[in-house]
Write a protein that holds these residues in place. Structure first.
Motif, PDB file in Angstrom:
ATOM      1  N   TYR A  42       0.654  -1.291  -0.008  1.00 61.33           N
ATOM      2  CA  TYR A  42       0.058   0.110   0.165  1.00 61.33           C
ATOM      3  C   TYR A  42       0.858   1.178   0.014  1.00 61.33           C
ATOM      4  N   PHE A  43       2.351   1.119   0.240  1.00 63.64           N
ATOM      5  CA  PHE A  43       2.860   2.158   0.212  1.00 63.64           C
ATOM      6  C   PHE A  43       3.982   2.396  -0.807  1.00 63.64           C
ATOM      7  N   HIS A  64       4.062   8.517   8.179  1.00 61.63           N
ATOM      8  CA  HIS A  64       2.970   8.304   8.332  1.00 61.63           C
ATOM      9  C   HIS A  64       2.440   7.472   9.677  1.00 61.63           C
ATOM     10  N   VAL A  68      -1.079   7.984  11.594  1.00 57.33           N
ATOM     11  CA  VAL A  68      -1.786   6.968  12.249  1.00 57.33           C
ATOM     12  C   VAL A  68      -2.192   7.233  13.584  1.00 57.33           C
ATOM     13  N   ARG A  74      -8.397  10.232  17.648  1.00 57.98           N
ATOM     14  CA  ARG A  74      -9.782  10.709  17.586  1.00 57.98           C
ATOM     15  C   ARG A  74     -10.676   9.691  18.390  1.00 57.98           C
ATOM     16  N   LEU A  89     -13.022   7.574   7.583  1.00 59.76           N
ATOM     17  CA  LEU A  89     -11.610   6.834   7.396  1.00 59.76           C
ATOM     18  C   LEU A  89     -11.890   5.642   6.769  1.00 59.76           C
ATOM     19  N   LEU A  92     -12.161   5.701   3.276  1.00 62.18           N
ATOM     20  CA  LEU A  92     -11.050   5.990   2.621  1.00 62.18           C
ATOM     21  C   LEU A  92     -10.125   4.691   2.507  1.00 62.18           C
ATOM     22  N   HIS A  93     -10.003   3.951   3.851  1.00 58.47           N
ATOM     23  CA  HIS A  93      -9.249   3.011   3.543  1.00 58.47           C
ATOM     24  C   HIS A  93     -10.005   1.585   2.530  1.00 58.47           C
ATOM     25  N   LEU A  97      -8.291   3.404  -0.803  1.00 63.22           N
ATOM     26  CA  LEU A  97      -6.996   2.720  -0.669  1.00 63.22           C
ATOM     27  C   LEU A  97      -6.902   1.148  -0.676  1.00 63.22           C
ATOM     28  N   VAL A  99      -7.206  -1.167   1.265  1.00 61.69           N
ATOM     29  CA  VAL A  99      -6.505  -1.844   2.349  1.00 61.69           C
ATOM     30  C   VAL A  99      -7.266  -2.915   2.687  1.00 61.69           C
ATOM     31  N   ASN A 103      -5.299  -6.000   7.784  1.00 59.41           N
ATOM     32  CA  ASN A 103      -4.060  -5.404   8.239  1.00 59.41           C
ATOM     33  C   ASN A 103      -4.295  -4.414   9.380  1.00 59.41           C
ATOM     34  N   PHE A 104      -5.562  -4.042   9.672  1.00 60.48           N
ATOM     35  CA  PHE A 104      -5.629  -3.236  10.736  1.00 60.48           C
ATOM     36  C   PHE A 104      -5.444  -4.054  12.135  1.00 60.48           C
ATOM     37  N   LEU A 142     -13.211   0.793  11.662  1.00 65.32           N
ATOM     38  CA  LEU A 142     -12.128   0.992  10.366  1.00 65.32           C
ATOM     39  C   LEU A 142     -12.845  -0.085   9.240  1.00 65.32           C
TER      40      LEU A 142
HETATM   41 NI1  HNI Z   1      -4.292   4.171   7.264  1.00 69.54          NI
HETATM   42  C1  HNI Z   1      -3.841   6.989   5.403  1.00 69.54           C
HETATM   43  C2  HNI Z   1      -5.612   6.074   9.991  1.00 69.54           C
HETATM   44  C3  HNI Z   1      -4.137   1.407   9.321  1.00 69.54           C
HETATM   45  C4  HNI Z   1      -2.612   2.319   4.924  1.00 69.54           C
HETATM   46  N1  HNI Z   1      -4.499   6.064   7.642  1.00 69.54           N
HETATM   47  C5  HNI Z   1      -4.404   7.148   6.720  1.00 69.54           C
HETATM   48  C6  HNI Z   1      -4.790   8.433   7.300  1.00 69.54           C
HETATM   49  C7  HNI Z   1      -5.120   8.113   8.775  1.00 69.54           C
HETATM   50  C8  HNI Z   1      -5.128   6.780   8.884  1.00 69.54           C
HETATM   51  C9  HNI Z   1      -5.540   9.327   9.723  1.00 69.54           C
HETATM   52  C10 HNI Z   1      -4.775   9.780   6.697  1.00 69.54           C
HETATM   53  C11 HNI Z   1      -5.978  10.075   5.987  1.00 69.54           C
HETATM   54  C12 HNI Z   1      -6.093  11.224   5.367  1.00 69.54           C
HETATM   55  O1  HNI Z   1      -5.146  11.668   4.643  1.00 69.54           O
HETATM   56  O2  HNI Z   1      -7.069  12.015   5.242  1.00 69.54           O
HETATM   57  N2  HNI Z   1      -4.816   3.973   9.628  1.00 69.54           N
HETATM   58  C13 HNI Z   1      -5.143   4.823  10.245  1.00 69.54           C
HETATM   59  C14 HNI Z   1      -5.701   4.170  11.391  1.00 69.54           C
HETATM   60  C15 HNI Z   1      -5.105   2.650  11.281  1.00 69.54           C
HETATM   61  C16 HNI Z   1      -4.608   2.739  10.206  1.00 69.54           C
HETATM   62  C17 HNI Z   1      -6.104   4.720  12.697  1.00 69.54           C
HETATM   63  C18 HNI Z   1      -5.268   1.645  12.341  1.00 69.54           C
HETATM   64  C19 HNI Z   1      -5.089   1.663  13.617  1.00 69.54           C
HETATM   65  N3  HNI Z   1      -3.713   2.437   7.395  1.00 69.54           N
HETATM   66  C20 HNI Z   1      -3.587   1.410   8.214  1.00 69.54           C
HETATM   67  C21 HNI Z   1      -2.910   0.075   7.714  1.00 69.54           C
HETATM   68  C22 HNI Z   1      -2.777   0.319   6.254  1.00 69.54           C
HETATM   69  C23 HNI Z   1      -3.032   1.744   5.928  1.00 69.54           C
HETATM   70  C24 HNI Z   1      -3.029  -1.170   8.478  1.00 69.54           C
HETATM   71  C25 HNI Z   1      -2.024  -0.576   5.509  1.00 69.54           C
HETATM   72  C26 HNI Z   1      -1.374  -1.596   5.854  1.00 69.54           C
HETATM   73  N4  HNI Z   1      -3.422   4.675   5.533  1.00 69.54           N
HETATM   74  C27 HNI Z   1      -3.098   3.749   4.794  1.00 69.54           C
HETATM   75  C28 HNI Z   1      -2.463   4.451   3.395  1.00 69.54           C
HETATM   76  C29 HNI Z   1      -2.908   5.640   3.452  1.00 69.54           C
HETATM   77  C30 HNI Z   1      -3.657   5.919   5.010  1.00 69.54           C
HETATM   78  C31 HNI Z   1      -1.909   3.708   2.254  1.00 69.54           C
HETATM   79  C32 HNI Z   1      -2.666   6.858   2.702  1.00 69.54           C
HETATM   80  C33 HNI Z   1      -1.307   7.335   2.627  1.00 69.54           C
HETATM   81  C34 HNI Z   1      -0.709   8.412   1.908  1.00 69.54           C
HETATM   82  O3  HNI Z   1      -0.192   9.245   2.674  1.00 69.54           O
HETATM   83  O4  HNI Z   1      -0.733   8.026   0.786  1.00 69.54           O
END
Ligand code: HNI
Length: 147
Positions: A42-43, A64, A68, A74, A89, A92-93, A97, A99, A103-104, A142
């Motif tokens: 995802y990255f 990043h 998170v 929040r 969110l 979005l995920h 994305l 995802v 993975n959470f 999520l």
């Molecule tokens: Ni996640 C973007 C919160 C788990 C992949 N994620 C975000 C953003 C938040 C966020 C906040 C920013 C949103 C925005 O720009 O509006 N992510 C969280 C939380 C959890 C979580 C609270 C779990 C507790 N994310 C994960 C996991 C993955 C993940 C486990 C992948 C394995 N998230 C992403 C990706 C982005 C993302 C990819 C976009 C990143 C970017 O900057 O391009």
């Protein structure tokens, strides 16, 4: 609707009180990317994720991880409506994305391990129980958009 006892609320708050987002966030996300390498997919835009050293030195991963943790904040501030808080969110995920919601939980486990190793004996079983309940609610919220 999830019920929280006063003890649980206080224990969860205590965990947040010791968390330095700038330290714990990057460490937790690095661990997730290293221990579960398929989460790297995802990255793709984050540059060099070639090995553990590269991941730990990658500033985009660090930044990043901090984002998170601010996302988790929040949930802390809205303990009685975590589902509603994460509605956007979750969309979005899932829809943008793509995802995999498994993975959470993987990330949550890495976060718990990083916190436990930081707190040592202060991370009591009671605290772990409350903390894992909190993360389980976050993970479920999520993943809600996926069901
Ligand atoms: Ni996640 C973007 C919160 C788990 C992949 N994620 C975000 C953003 C938040 C966020 C906040 C920013 C949103 C925005 O720009 O509006 N992510 C969280 C939380 C959890 C979580 C609270 C779990 C507790 N994310 C994960 C996991 C993955 C993940 C486990 C992948 C394995 N998230 C992403 C990706 C982005 C993302 C990819 C976009 C990143 C970017 O900057 O391009």
């Amino acid at each position: 609707m999830v019920e929280w006892t006063d003890d649980e609320r206080s224990l969860i708050q205590q965990v947040f009180d010791i968390i330095d987002y700038n330290e714990i966030g990057p460490k937790a996300l690095c661990r997730c990317l290293i221990v579960y390498p398929w989460t790297q997919r995802y990255f793709g835009g984050f540059g060099n994720l070639y090995n553990a050293e590269a991941i730990m030195a990658n500033p985009m991963v660090g930044a990043h991880g901090i984002t998170v943790l601010h996302g988790l904040d929040r949930a802390l501030k809205n303990m009685d409506d975590i589902k509603g808080t994460y509605a956007e969110l979750s969309v979005l995920h899932s829809e943008k994305l793509h995802v995999d919601p498994d993975n959470f939980r993987l990330f949550s486990d890495c976060l718990t391990i990083v916190i436990a190793s930081k707190m040592g004996k202060d991370f009591t079983a009671d605290m772990q129980a409350a903390w894992q309940k909190f993360l389980a609610v976050v993970v479920s919220a999520l993943g809600r958009q996926y069901h």
